[in-house]
Write an enzyme that holds these catalytic residues in place. Sequence first.
Site, PDB file in Angstrom:
ATOM      1  CG  ASP A 103      -2.304   0.341   0.977  1.00  0.00           C
ATOM      2  OD1 ASP A 103      -2.536   1.466   0.500  1.00  0.00           O
ATOM      3  OD2 ASP A 103      -3.180  -0.489   1.239  1.00  0.00           O
ATOM      4  CG  ASP A 199      -4.836   5.454   0.884  1.00  0.00           C
ATOM      5  OD1 ASP A 199      -5.590   4.519   1.146  1.00  0.00           O
ATOM      6  OD2 ASP A 199      -4.931   6.589   1.422  1.00  0.00           O
ATOM      7  CD  GLU A 258      -8.829   4.093  -1.917  1.00  0.00           C
ATOM      8  OE1 GLU A 258      -9.729   3.676  -1.193  1.00  0.00           O
ATOM      9  OE2 GLU A 258      -7.962   4.901  -1.499  1.00  0.00           O
ATOM     10  CG  HIS A 331      -9.218  -1.888   4.047  1.00  0.00           C
ATOM     11  ND1 HIS A 331      -8.931  -1.865   2.691  1.00  0.00           N
ATOM     12  CD2 HIS A 331      -8.840  -0.685   4.519  1.00  0.00           C
ATOM     13  CE1 HIS A 331      -8.409  -0.697   2.375  1.00  0.00           C
ATOM     14  NE2 HIS A 331      -8.336   0.048   3.459  1.00  0.00           N
ATOM     15  CG  ASP A 332     -11.547   1.542   3.127  1.00  0.00           C
ATOM     16  OD1 ASP A 332     -11.147   1.501   4.304  1.00  0.00           O
ATOM     17  OD2 ASP A 332     -10.868   1.982   2.185  1.00  0.00           O
TER      18      ASP A 332
HETATM   19  C1  NOJ Z   1      -8.418   4.747   1.755  1.00  0.00           C
HETATM   20  C2  NOJ Z   1      -8.097   3.596   2.632  1.00  0.00           C
HETATM   21  O1  NOJ Z   1      -8.479   2.416   1.998  1.00  0.00           O
HETATM   22  C3  NOJ Z   1      -8.801   3.827   3.938  1.00  0.00           C
HETATM   23  O2  NOJ Z   1      -8.778   2.699   4.783  1.00  0.00           O
HETATM   24  C4  NOJ Z   1      -8.182   5.027   4.598  1.00  0.00           C
HETATM   25  O3  NOJ Z   1      -8.902   5.348   5.765  1.00  0.00           O
HETATM   26  C5  NOJ Z   1      -8.174   6.245   3.675  1.00  0.00           C
HETATM   27  N1  NOJ Z   1      -7.831   5.932   2.315  1.00  0.00           N
HETATM   28  C6  NOJ Z   1      -7.179   7.254   4.165  1.00  0.00           C
HETATM   29  O4  NOJ Z   1      -5.880   6.777   3.985  1.00  0.00           O
END
Ligand code: NOJ
Length: 566
Positions: A103, A199, A258, A331-332
């Site tokens: 990441d 990210d 992302e 994970h989000d």
């Molecule tokens: C995206 C990540 O997947 C998430 O878990 C994170 O809280 C935010 N970006 C900030 O880094």
Amino acid sequence: MLTQDLPRDWWKSAVVYQIYPRSFADSDGDGIGDLRGIIDHLGHLEALGVDVLWLSPVYRSPQDDNGYDISDYQDVDPIFGTLADLDALIAAAHARGIRVVMDLVVNHTSDEHPWFVESRSSRTSPRRDWYYWRDEPNNWGSFFSGSAWEPDEATGQHYLHLFSRKQPDLNWENPEVREAVYAMMRWWLERGVDGFRMDVINLIDKPGGLPDGRVGPGDLWGDSFSMVANGPRVHDHLREMQDRVFADHPHAFLTVGEMPGVGVGQAALFTDPARREVDMVFQFEHVDLDSGPGGKFDVVPLAMPRLRESLMRWQVGLAEVGWNSLYWDNHDQPRAVSRFGDDDEVWRERSAKTLATVLHTLRGTPYVYQGDELGMTNVPFDSPSDFRDIESLNYVREQTAAGASFGDLLAGLRAKSRDNARTPMQWTGGLHAGFTTGEPWIPVPPNASRVNAESQVGVRGSVFEHYRVLVALRHEEPVVARGSITPLAMDHPDLWAFGRAHDGVELLTLAAFGREPVTVPAEMLQGWTDAAAVVTTSAGAATSLLGSGVLPGWEAVVLRRVSRAV
Ligand code: NOJ
């Protein structure tokens, strides 16, 4: 072992497995997953057949946002182990033919990163301009509730943080910032990593002057969000990154950006190989469809045709130029089987397999989030103490301060809290699901005694074995990775159907999205019933389909035929 003798676009026939290290496997009994735990369980990934492991952050971090707040990009946080453990993981994964993607969190650092510590030390610090400092905040809100600006008493200014106040945003306009990031990335490539998941990388180009958004304070999801997403310089920065980081590394790597708020047109630009920016992006459209005007916790019903319309538009939009990443969750996001499938125990396995079948036969690179291959579900949270995630906790704090009761918020949290996906990986039906011998940092869901790897790996008909078939299919059938895509029956309320074709081979995916049987239009099966070979089926009912044209509820069937002599 890894071969480097691969086509440039090797990732088209790859499947990526995402590990959230905190929740994967704990080797030392402190209740938090770690690198040695991952090494101990690499056999699980190898059994599944995946090609790439994406490791969510293990860098040194105060853990305000579970590692997405990094205080040292070139070290491992002691809760996860050491750099030597990470080297060992990379070597062990490579020995099993699995590449490791790290990441890369460079929209922001931790406020405890030495760069920020120096930046905040005085208005004249040489690193002051590495972050955004202003006398007066604008009206932008943070993704994690409240203002996106934090006052700093010592220097009398405010700094920008799109996420938590412990995640100050780096100023990518400053060339020194960019060079520092590129140097760090090269260091990781030299250490043997095989690429980066970047990210929120499309948020790095803030509009000049940081003007107010047109929506009210605290609302980053309206017009002011579109102000920070997909700025024109993101493309320049990504191309510069290619030149400065990857150009000297001809080995097979993968880059995935992302990108919340990215549209199909922008994604085609970001992933056009001729532009050399990223290999693929994570887009958010399909995971935002069930969010109402009040934001992600304001959940609105989502009918399958809307979900299908969105994903199929992306399929078609990137069919000629560009490439899709395919994911149902991570994970989000809440667990896919609870959100898009049916987590009632009668239907859970079948719907998990159906979702997987659709995802893995679409055009793009599929991502499996840890536990999806077991059909893991959302969690029946019922008290504020069940939550760990900063986004959920801030939301509860903000809403209760504004007069809401926790009970008012519970439905939204149950449906959408990021903690749904962050519970421990369910390895066994035993103590703490075999995740740890200590006290897990977040409770194990009650269904772990039934839903676990031990009861599925090697067991015919299990969700895990179905995933294994789908991963192998991508490796064995070039049509899955390379084929064209044709959406079918787009007006059908419950049938998700599409065709794939490549080099004389065709696939037809037919999936019933719901408990009710679906009658497949007869003309769709014409020419398939004789010659067709059933490639996979999630409920074992392909014979019924071929005989009567009926798909039972939550059944997905993939048919294959050779369309000309090859
Ligand atoms: C995206 C990540 O997947 C998430 O878990 C994170 O809280 C935010 N970006 C900030 O880094």
